[in-house]
Design a protein around this motif. Structure first.
Motif, PDB file in Angstrom:
ATOM      1  N   SER A 240       0.751  -1.299   0.016  1.00 30.54           N
ATOM      2  CA  SER A 240      -0.021   0.045   0.028  1.00 30.54           C
ATOM      3  C   SER A 240       0.875   1.309   0.188  1.00 30.54           C
ATOM      4  CB  SER A 240      -0.825   0.185   1.332  1.00 30.54           C
ATOM      5  OG  SER A 240      -0.029   0.208   2.507  1.00 30.54           O
ATOM      6  N   ARG A 241       0.268   2.441  -0.165  1.00 26.49           N
ATOM      7  CA  ARG A 241       1.035   3.802  -0.158  1.00 26.49           C
ATOM      8  C   ARG A 241       1.548   3.906   1.155  1.00 26.49           C
ATOM      9  NH1 ARG A 241      -2.531   7.919  -3.579  1.00 26.49           N
ATOM     10  NH2 ARG A 241      -2.184   7.152  -5.725  1.00 26.49           N
ATOM     11  N   THR A 242       0.777   3.537   2.114  1.00 28.08           N
ATOM     12  CA  THR A 242       1.128   3.766   3.720  1.00 28.08           C
ATOM     13  C   THR A 242       2.295   2.850   3.922  1.00 28.08           C
ATOM     14  OG1 THR A 242      -1.146   4.157   4.066  1.00 28.08           O
ATOM     15  CG2 THR A 242       0.220   3.513   5.938  1.00 28.08           C
ATOM     16  N   ARG A 243       2.296   1.602   3.550  1.00 30.25           N
ATOM     17  CA  ARG A 243       3.590   0.762   3.660  1.00 30.25           C
ATOM     18  C   ARG A 243       4.706   1.004   2.852  1.00 30.25           C
ATOM     19  NH1 ARG A 243       3.964  -6.060   2.788  1.00 30.25           N
ATOM     20  NH2 ARG A 243       6.049  -5.898   3.380  1.00 30.25           N
TER      21      ARG A 243
ATOM     22  N   ALA B 274       6.208   3.912   5.261  1.00 26.64           N
ATOM     23  CA  ALA B 274       6.650   3.396   6.315  1.00 26.64           C
ATOM     24  C   ALA B 274       8.129   2.834   5.792  1.00 26.64           C
ATOM     25  CB  ALA B 274       5.944   2.598   7.110  1.00 26.64           C
TER      26      ALA B 274
ATOM     27  N   LYS C 110       7.165  10.628   4.641  1.00 27.59           N
ATOM     28  CA  LYS C 110       5.808  10.871   5.138  1.00 27.59           C
ATOM     29  C   LYS C 110       4.935  10.393   3.799  1.00 27.59           C
ATOM     30  CE  LYS C 110       6.833  13.529   8.433  1.00 27.59           C
ATOM     31  NZ  LYS C 110       6.601  13.076  10.049  1.00 27.59           N
ATOM     32  N   SER C 111       3.793   9.730   4.309  1.00 26.19           N
ATOM     33  CA  SER C 111       2.807   9.353   3.332  1.00 26.19           C
ATOM     34  C   SER C 111       2.322  10.278   2.204  1.00 26.19           C
ATOM     35  CB  SER C 111       1.475   8.668   3.995  1.00 26.19           C
ATOM     36  OG  SER C 111       0.938   9.963   4.716  1.00 26.19           O
TER      37      SER C 111
ATOM     38  N   ASP D 184       1.579  10.092  -1.877  1.00 27.55           N
ATOM     39  CA  ASP D 184       0.638  10.201  -2.551  1.00 27.55           C
ATOM     40  C   ASP D 184       0.839  11.470  -3.458  1.00 27.55           C
ATOM     41  OD1 ASP D 184      -0.928   8.697  -0.955  1.00 27.55           O
ATOM     42  OD2 ASP D 184      -1.158  10.212   0.722  1.00 27.55           O
TER      43      ASP D 184
ATOM     44  N   ASP E 250      -5.828   0.406  -0.958  1.00 24.12           N
ATOM     45  CA  ASP E 250      -5.398   1.737  -1.155  1.00 24.12           C
ATOM     46  C   ASP E 250      -3.880   1.589  -1.906  1.00 24.12           C
ATOM     47  OD1 ASP E 250      -3.451   2.651   1.972  1.00 24.12           O
ATOM     48  OD2 ASP E 250      -3.620   0.817   1.069  1.00 24.12           O
TER      49      ASP E 250
END
Length: 101
Positions: A16-19, A22, A27-28, A32, A99
């Motif tokens: 995911s974008r979040t993973r 991290a 920063k996410s 994005d 996501d």
């Protein structure tokens, strides 16, 4: 790294974008912004994203018939018939988070 390269590399890994953010310690919003083609991100963030992808086995191909692309390391040798649109797709399809698109 182009937005398409980032999206495709992330999808090949099933992240995911979040993973990705991290794992790269960024920063996410940077992921994005890059993938959403909303402008440049800090050079240090782009470098961290690329290094994270490369450490996970992603190879960036600067030109394939005039196009940029990415592939999962070893995919070309294992499944040459999976090459589409400048991207080598692995023979097994990763699970993609909602996501991740």
């Amino acid at each position: 790294m182009t937005p398409d390269q980032c999206r495709t590399a992330r999808q090949l890994l099933g992240w995911s974008r979040t993973r990705l953010a991290a794992n790269a310690d960024v920063k996410s919003w940077a992921v994005d912004r890059l993938e959403g083609e909303r402008g440049p991100i800090p050079p240090a963030d782009e470098k961290a994203l690329r290094a994270t992808f490369e450490a996970a086995g992603i190879e960036f191909m600067e030109e394939i018939g005039g196009e940029l692309g990415v592939r999962l390391a070893g995919a070309a040798q294992e499944a040459p018939d999976q090459v589409q649109g400048g991207v080598n797709k692995p023979s097994s399809h990763p699970t993609i988070d909602e996501d991740a698109i």
